[in-house]
Scaffold this active site. Structure first.
Site: not given
Ligand code: NDP
Length: 250
Positions: A147, A160
């Site tokens: 990030s 975070y």
């Molecule tokens: P979302 O919240 O839309 O997606 C997060 C995903 O992680 C979901 O598919 C969720 O699926 C999955 N997840 C959460 N916990 C678990 C777990 N224990 N096991 C398996 N899967 C899990 O967020 P983003 O798409 O934005 O996030 C994706 C990545 O990008 C993250 O690492 C985030 O930190 C990073 N990021 C995003 C930014 C943004 O602005 N969007 C900025 C910087 C970094 P489910 O709940 O079905 O398990």
């Protein structure tokens, strides 16, 4: 796009954790259109099933494996599912993550532990499970989601940011250890549209995050960056990408 670039994604087996929403789901769509064979992982199986149907309608191959990345055995089973289904694993996208930001003094220790378990240990387990397969193949590519908060720290982002600095360190260590045939990309987005802000439970911080995310750019900005890293020739390793909304100062 040249045919040669297209060929470099065609047929590649790509595992994506956190594929049930946001950046992971959008990345799956982009790679499916380019002929990749997808393995979709997250906890919400019904969301994955729906996405797999959508990808198959595009003519792509996709399979689903319900996975909690905080469970090492489940991540090992995910990689086994990929190799059992497709016979190989070309790209491991360690994308699952949470962002429950809050000031340290609030003491939301359960949320801190959850961030370490998902954002850090989840990535470690992904590396642990996929590396032996890639070593045996003598090829492979890890794409780990850090990030902008893995490069700078804001009030409220301490844990975070610690988790995302850790992702950077894991990727860099992996790059140096993994030898000449395995590529490692750390991708560091700024504000991108997804469900991520919903994980902020602390009211005041949530307000600040919602203000910041008014400038958020679509998830396909990240998907295109991931496609770019994968479509390079095998001897080119895109190690780091930082991308932000043009309007994002921090
Ligand atoms: P979302 O919240 O839309 O997606 C997060 C995903 O992680 C979901 O598919 C969720 O699926 C999955 N997840 C959460 N916990 C678990 C777990 N224990 N096991 C398996 N899967 C899990 O967020 P983003 O798409 O934005 O996030 C994706 C990545 O990008 C993250 O690492 C985030 O930190 C990073 N990021 C995003 C930014 C943004 O602005 N969007 C900025 C910087 C970094 P489910 O709940 O079905 O398990």
């Amino acid at each position: 796009m040249s045919n040669e670039q297209n060929d470099r994604i065609q047929g590649k087996v790509v595992v994506i954790t956190g594929a049930s929403s946001g950046l992971g789901a959008e990345t799956a769509r982009h790679l499916a259109r380019r002929g990749a064979r997808l393995v979709l992982a997250a906890r919400r199986q019904e969301r994955l099933d729906e996405l797999a149907r959508e990808l198959k309608d595009l003519g792509a191959e996709a399979t689903v494996k319900a996975t909690d990345v905080t469970d090492r055995g489940q991540v090992e089973a995910l990689v086994k599912h990929a190799t059992d289904t497709y016979g190989r694993l070309d790209v491991m996208v360690n994308n699952a993550g949470l962002m429950p930001l809050s000031p340290l003094a609030e003491g939301r220790v359960d949320e801190w532990e959850q961030m370490i378990d998902v954002n850090v240990k989840g990535v470690m387990y992904g590396i642990h499970a996929a590396l032996p397969v890639m070593n045996q193949q003598q090829s492979g590519h890890f794409i780990n989601l850090s990030s902008v908060a893995g490069h700078v720290v804001f009030p409220g982002s301490a844990v975070y940011s610690a988790s995302k600095f850790a992702v950077w360190a894991l990727s860099e260590g992996l790059r140096k250890e993994a030898g000449p045939n395995i590529r490692t990309t750390t991708l560091s987005p700024g504000a991108v549209q997804s469900e991520l802000p919903q994980s902020v439970g602390h009211d005041e911080t949530a307000k600040q995050v919602n203000d910041l995310y008014e400038m958020a750019i679509p998830a396909d900005s990240v998907a295109r960056a991931i496609v770019y890293a994968i479509e390079q020739p095998a001897d080119v390793d895109i190690n780091e990408i930082i991308l932000r909304p043009t309007a994002q100062e921090m």
